[in-house]
Design a protein around this motif. Structure first.
Motif, mmCIF file in Angstrom:
data_model
loop_
_atom_site.group_PDB
_atom_site.id
_atom_site.type_symbol
_atom_site.label_atom_id
_atom_site.label_comp_id
_atom_site.label_asym_id
_atom_site.label_seq_id
_atom_site.Cartn_x
_atom_site.Cartn_y
_atom_site.Cartn_z
ATOM 1 N N MET A 166 0.758 -1.266 -0.006
ATOM 2 C CA MET A 166 -0.047 0.271 -0.022
ATOM 3 C C MET A 166 0.854 1.198 -0.041
ATOM 4 S SD MET A 166 -3.228 -1.067 2.479
ATOM 5 C CE MET A 166 -2.864 0.040 3.535
ATOM 6 N N SER A 182 -3.594 9.922 -1.426
ATOM 7 C CA SER A 182 -4.370 9.592 -2.209
ATOM 8 C C SER A 182 -6.018 9.779 -1.953
ATOM 9 C CB SER A 182 -4.383 7.991 -2.655
ATOM 10 O OG SER A 182 -4.993 7.561 -3.643
ATOM 11 N N ASN A 238 -12.451 7.708 -0.047
ATOM 12 C CA ASN A 238 -11.665 8.715 0.802
ATOM 13 C C ASN A 238 -11.903 10.180 0.191
ATOM 14 O OD1 ASN A 238 -10.099 7.406 2.431
ATOM 15 N ND2 ASN A 238 -9.180 6.234 0.723
ATOM 16 N N ARG A 263 -4.027 7.137 7.145
ATOM 17 C CA ARG A 263 -4.947 7.669 5.994
ATOM 18 C C ARG A 263 -3.997 8.092 4.865
ATOM 19 N NH1 ARG A 263 -5.426 13.430 8.132
ATOM 20 N NH2 ARG A 263 -3.544 13.733 6.800
ATOM 21 N N LYS A 280 -1.366 6.610 3.909
ATOM 22 C CA LYS A 280 -0.650 5.356 3.404
ATOM 23 C C LYS A 280 0.793 5.227 3.656
ATOM 24 C CE LYS A 280 -4.280 4.102 0.121
ATOM 25 N NZ LYS A 280 -4.460 3.977 -1.294
ATOM 26 N N SER A 286 -2.055 -6.190 -0.738
ATOM 27 C CA SER A 286 -2.679 -5.305 -0.308
ATOM 28 C C SER A 286 -3.638 -5.610 0.728
ATOM 29 C CB SER A 286 -3.236 -4.240 -1.127
ATOM 30 O OG SER A 286 -2.155 -3.656 -1.969
ATOM 31 N N HIS A 295 -10.011 4.728 8.677
ATOM 32 C CA HIS A 295 -9.201 5.259 7.476
ATOM 33 C C HIS A 295 -8.714 3.743 6.706
ATOM 34 C CE1 HIS A 295 -8.897 9.361 8.177
ATOM 35 N NE2 HIS A 295 -8.330 9.356 9.166
ATOM 36 N N HIS A 342 -9.773 2.654 2.950
ATOM 37 C CA HIS A 342 -8.892 1.986 1.899
ATOM 38 C C HIS A 342 -9.206 0.790 1.661
ATOM 39 C CE1 HIS A 342 -6.069 5.496 2.174
ATOM 40 N NE2 HIS A 342 -5.851 5.221 3.545
ATOM 41 N N ASP A 399 -12.063 1.259 -0.918
ATOM 42 C CA ASP A 399 -11.450 1.681 -2.205
ATOM 43 C C ASP A 399 -10.890 0.333 -2.920
ATOM 44 O OD1 ASP A 399 -12.400 4.245 -2.086
ATOM 45 O OD2 ASP A 399 -10.550 4.976 -1.341
#
Length: 189
Positions: free
Chosen positions: A1, A10, A15, A80, A82, A103, A156, A160, A163
């Motif tokens: 990540m 990102s 996010n 948050r 990464k 990931s 957070h 992720h 996403d």
């Protein structure tokens, strides 16, 4: 990540929602306020000792409490943005589905760590409810930073993961077909 090389953070998918953008701004402002507060408390201790020849009894405990809060909010900000620990040695050699699985595995490990921190921090906070520091500061104030920062980190991390799942769904969609209310249309080429 890995973080997005184009920007510091990102902000894609979930996010990019208004609530998480506001939360990110609040976290950044809170970190700045905590750093400034630590600076002021330490400076007050130095000035009181060397200029006024009086030792403050509370400045070390207050600065340590502020540092604890800054650390755990910083953990959430690291998740948050990464910038936390990752298995980059393996990520650089993976692509596609394998990179996504790596990931996901990293997110699961991070989630386990954050849940353990939140749970242990909650128990630690419960122990400090009836305790005071020598300066009279309730210890639960310091200990609350552990579950609070861990919960923010989990939030957070969940964003992720959402996403990642959305990207996986997009990557799995057939190339050349448009899904529209259950009907498949072929795009003109």
């Amino acid at each position: 990540m890995k973080p997005d090389p184009q920007s510091r953070v990102s902000r894609d998918g979930i996010n990019n929602t208004a609530a998480l953008r506001v939360l990110a701004n609040v976290e950044d402002m809170l970190i700045a306020v905590l750093v400034f507060a630590i600076f002021c408390v330490v400076l007050a201790g130095i000035l009181s000792r060397f200029v006024f020849h009086v030792s403050l009894s509370w400045n070390i405990e207050v600065s340590v409490t502020l540092m604890i809060w800054m650390t755990f909010i910083g953990i959430a900000v690291g998740v948050r943005d990464k910038v936390h620990v990752a298995f980059e040695l393996f990520e650089d050699k993976l692509s596609g589905r394998w990179l996504m699985l790596a990931s996901l595995f990293q997110m699961l490990l991070m989630g386990f760590l954050l849940v353990a921190l939140a749970w242990g921090g909650w128990q630690f906070m419960q122990l400090g409810l009836d305790q005071m520091t020598p300066s009279g500061i309730p210890q639960w104030i310091s200990f609350t930073a552990i579950p609070a920062g861990s919960a923010l980190g989990l939030l957070h991390l969940a964003a992720h993961a959402w996403d990642l799942a959305a990207r996986a769904g997009l990557d799995a969609a057939p190339q050349g077909h448009n899904q529209n209310h259950g009907h498949t249309e072929t795009r003109a080429q």
